[in-house]
Design a protein around this motif. Structure first.
Motif, PDB file in Angstrom:
ATOM      1  N   MET A   1      -3.620  47.750   9.636  1.00  0.00           N
ATOM      2  CA  MET A   1      -2.460  47.671   8.740  1.00  0.00           C
ATOM      3  C   MET A   1      -1.623  48.948   8.864  1.00  0.00           C
ATOM      4  O   MET A   1      -2.149  50.042   8.799  1.00  0.00           O
ATOM      5  CB  MET A   1      -2.940  47.522   7.288  1.00  0.00           C
ATOM      6  CG  MET A   1      -1.828  47.393   6.293  1.00  0.00           C
ATOM      7  SD  MET A   1      -2.439  47.130   4.621  1.00  0.00           S
ATOM      8  CE  MET A   1      -3.527  48.516   4.383  1.00  0.00           C
ATOM      9  N   PRO A   4       3.938  51.222   6.639  1.00  0.00           N
ATOM     10  CA  PRO A   4       5.023  50.468   5.971  1.00  0.00           C
ATOM     11  C   PRO A   4       4.529  49.192   5.306  1.00  0.00           C
ATOM     12  O   PRO A   4       4.973  48.849   4.203  1.00  0.00           O
ATOM     13  CB  PRO A   4       5.987  50.146   7.119  1.00  0.00           C
ATOM     14  CG  PRO A   4       5.716  51.159   8.158  1.00  0.00           C
ATOM     15  CD  PRO A   4       4.268  51.504   8.054  1.00  0.00           C
ATOM     16  N   GLN A   5       3.585  48.483   5.974  1.00  0.00           N
ATOM     17  CA  GLN A   5       3.031  47.252   5.364  1.00  0.00           C
ATOM     18  C   GLN A   5       2.354  47.589   4.041  1.00  0.00           C
ATOM     19  O   GLN A   5       2.495  46.891   3.043  1.00  0.00           O
ATOM     20  CB  GLN A   5       1.998  46.632   6.296  1.00  0.00           C
ATOM     21  CG  GLN A   5       2.589  45.741   7.364  1.00  0.00           C
ATOM     22  CD  GLN A   5       1.512  45.221   8.293  1.00  0.00           C
ATOM     23  OE1 GLN A   5       0.562  45.944   8.623  1.00  0.00           O
ATOM     24  NE2 GLN A   5       1.658  43.986   8.718  1.00  0.00           N
ATOM     25  N   HIS A   6       1.593  48.667   4.084  1.00  0.00           N
ATOM     26  CA  HIS A   6       0.865  49.107   2.905  1.00  0.00           C
ATOM     27  C   HIS A   6       1.830  49.475   1.786  1.00  0.00           C
ATOM     28  O   HIS A   6       1.669  49.058   0.633  1.00  0.00           O
ATOM     29  CB  HIS A   6      -0.011  50.305   3.302  1.00  0.00           C
ATOM     30  CG  HIS A   6      -0.770  50.898   2.169  1.00  0.00           C
ATOM     31  ND1 HIS A   6      -0.240  51.886   1.363  1.00  0.00           N
ATOM     32  CD2 HIS A   6      -2.001  50.645   1.687  1.00  0.00           C
ATOM     33  CE1 HIS A   6      -1.134  52.209   0.446  1.00  0.00           C
ATOM     34  NE2 HIS A   6      -2.214  51.472   0.613  1.00  0.00           N
ATOM     35  N   ASP A   7       2.866  50.232   2.114  1.00  0.00           N
ATOM     36  CA  ASP A   7       3.842  50.654   1.105  1.00  0.00           C
ATOM     37  C   ASP A   7       4.619  49.466   0.558  1.00  0.00           C
ATOM     38  O   ASP A   7       4.947  49.429  -0.628  1.00  0.00           O
ATOM     39  CB  ASP A   7       4.810  51.678   1.706  1.00  0.00           C
ATOM     40  CG  ASP A   7       4.116  52.998   1.981  1.00  0.00           C
ATOM     41  OD1 ASP A   7       2.973  53.166   1.500  1.00  0.00           O
ATOM     42  OD2 ASP A   7       4.691  53.849   2.694  1.00  0.00           O
ATOM     43  N   ALA A   8       4.893  48.500   1.437  1.00  0.00           N
ATOM     44  CA  ALA A   8       5.617  47.307   0.990  1.00  0.00           C
ATOM     45  C   ALA A   8       4.767  46.527  -0.009  1.00  0.00           C
ATOM     46  O   ALA A   8       5.273  46.031  -1.021  1.00  0.00           O
ATOM     47  CB  ALA A   8       5.952  46.431   2.196  1.00  0.00           C
ATOM     48  N   ALA A   9       3.473  46.433   0.273  1.00  0.00           N
ATOM     49  CA  ALA A   9       2.572  45.719  -0.642  1.00  0.00           C
ATOM     50  C   ALA A   9       2.505  46.443  -1.974  1.00  0.00           C
ATOM     51  O   ALA A   9       2.576  45.813  -3.040  1.00  0.00           O
ATOM     52  CB  ALA A   9       1.184  45.614  -0.017  1.00  0.00           C
ATOM     53  N   ARG A  10       2.404  47.769  -1.920  1.00  0.00           N
ATOM     54  CA  ARG A  10       2.354  48.547  -3.163  1.00  0.00           C
ATOM     55  C   ARG A  10       3.603  48.296  -3.998  1.00  0.00           C
ATOM     56  O   ARG A  10       3.534  48.055  -5.200  1.00  0.00           O
ATOM     57  CB  ARG A  10       2.231  50.040  -2.841  1.00  0.00           C
ATOM     58  CG  ARG A  10       2.216  50.938  -4.085  1.00  0.00           C
ATOM     59  CD  ARG A  10       2.511  52.381  -3.739  1.00  0.00           C
ATOM     60  NE  ARG A  10       1.567  52.897  -2.763  1.00  0.00           N
ATOM     61  CZ  ARG A  10       0.413  53.485  -3.073  1.00  0.00           C
ATOM     62  NH1 ARG A  10       0.081  53.646  -4.326  1.00  0.00           N
ATOM     63  NH2 ARG A  10      -0.390  53.911  -2.138  1.00  0.00           N
TER      64      ARG A  10
END
Lengths: 185, 190
Positions: A1, A4-10
């Motif tokens: 992951m 950016p994917q992680h931040d978008a999910a957050r």
């Protein structure tokens, strides 16, 4: 992951959380009171653990990892001692079979303050033994004894002797009644 | 209402000052309760029970914790509450699997394309609710309470890699929504 994917999910989870149309409301004053109540129960439980000579007696009060009223589906953590203010011995020794009946004063709906006391007063409008009260209210016997002794001291219940014993032996009358009861089975 | 409980005659909460237990409770309880409600999938009584018990632990160790920052104490509290939620699920044992084997369905890609923002946020909440309990707890701790993987692992007694896996799986299921609705990734709303 990726980051950016992680931040978008957050970001999405937080917005979903913040925009919840039915956010939990909470009365913090009542909550604080509840914390103290629970803390009292916990401290009392710890006190019992620290009395080695009282262990035999405490065993009737203290069931490790299981507390009064707790079922698999609930997580009520009001310890039995919370109801007795941490005491493990009643002011007066009460026999298991001692009969408890609510006094006239105790029948008044506002006479008893705590829910347990009210339940006992309601229950003992019809005379019942100490053991019955404990069983019907799902209270450990030791706790029921303490609460009943308190109510008796306050004049809200009257303790009658069961007449079941003569000295240390069961009385002949009591044995007779047990025998006739057994015959009727 | 007085907060001097008769069962705690020697310990009051301190009425003023920012470092008292009362101040900590009042400034954190609602926020933490909301996060814990996410962990319990909206089971309010279970959330309140875990929350209040966590505060009891905090209260009993306040003499030690009072010197920490509010943020540190809040995270510590969330850790205890999360642990208690896990315990509650464990006690139900047969009824609920902490880590269900079957992976919950992701948000359908075509469906996500038709949602507006409000519906998308509702879908995200719904997805979180449908996760197995442990993943829900981990996700709430990490995303809502900003807790590091290591702290979450310590609080729940699991490995850091388990925490990472749970977060990654959740993110993957959320992808159809984040692709379109995240404000950090050039989604529709940015």
């Amino acid at each position: 992951m990726t980051e950016p994917q992680h931040d978008a999910a957050r970001d999405l989870v937080r917005r979903a959380h913040d925009k919840d149309p039915a956010p939990a409301r909470f009365d913090t004053e009542a909550g604080l009171d509840d914390v103290l109540e629970r803390a009292g129960g916990m401290a009392a439980a710890m006190t019992v653990d620290r009395i080695p000579e009282g262990l035999a007696h405490a065993s009737t009060l203290w069931t490790p990892n299981r507390y009064e009223g707790e079922t698999d589906a609930t997580t009520s953590l009001v310890r039995p001692y919370a109801r007795t203010g941490g005491r493990t011995r009643p002011a007066h020794d009460l026999a298991l079979e001692a009969l408890v009946s609510t006094s006239e004063r105790g029948l008044h709906p506002d006479a008893a303050v705590t829910p347990e006391d009210r339940s006992i007063c309601r229950l003992c409008a019809e005379t019942r033994s100490v053991a019955e009260v404990a069983a019907l209210l799902h209270l450990p016997l030791g706790v029921a004894r303490i609460l009943i002794a308190d109510l008796a001291a306050a004049g809200l219940v009257v303790i009658g002797e069961g007449g079941f014993t003569a000295g240390n032996q069961p009385s002949a009358d009591f044995l007779e009644r047990v025998l006739s009861g057994l015959r009727r089975l | 209402m007085t907060l001097l409980n008769p069962r705690w005659p020697h310990r009051d909460l301190g009425e003023g000052g920012p470092d008292t237990f009362r101040a900590f409770y009042e400034s954190t309880a609602v926020q933490v309760l909301r996060a814990v409600c996410r962990m319990t999938a909206g089971d309010r009584p279970a959330a309140e029970d875990a929350l209040q018990d966590a505060y009891v632990v905090m209260f009993l160790s306040w003499s030690v914790r009072a010197g920490r920052t509010r943020e540190e104490n809040r995270k510590y509290l969330v850790g205890i509450a999360a642990h208690k939620v896990t315990d509650a699920y464990r006690r139900r044992g047969m009824l609920v699997e902490l880590d269900e084997e079957r992976e919950p369905d992701a948000v359908d890609d075509d469906l996500a394309a038709m949602l507006d923002e409000r519906a998308a946020l509702a879908a995200a909440r719904d997805l979180m609710e449908r996760q197995p309990p442990r993943r829900r707890i981990v996700v709430a701790m990490h995303f809502l309470e900003d807790m590091e993987y290591a702290d979450i692992a310590r609080a729940l007694g699991i490995t850091e890699s388990t925490v990472r896996t749970q977060v990654e799986r959740f993110c993957k299921l959320l992808t159809p929504l984040t692709d379109r609705f995240s404000t950090t990734q050039g989604g529709e709303l940015s």
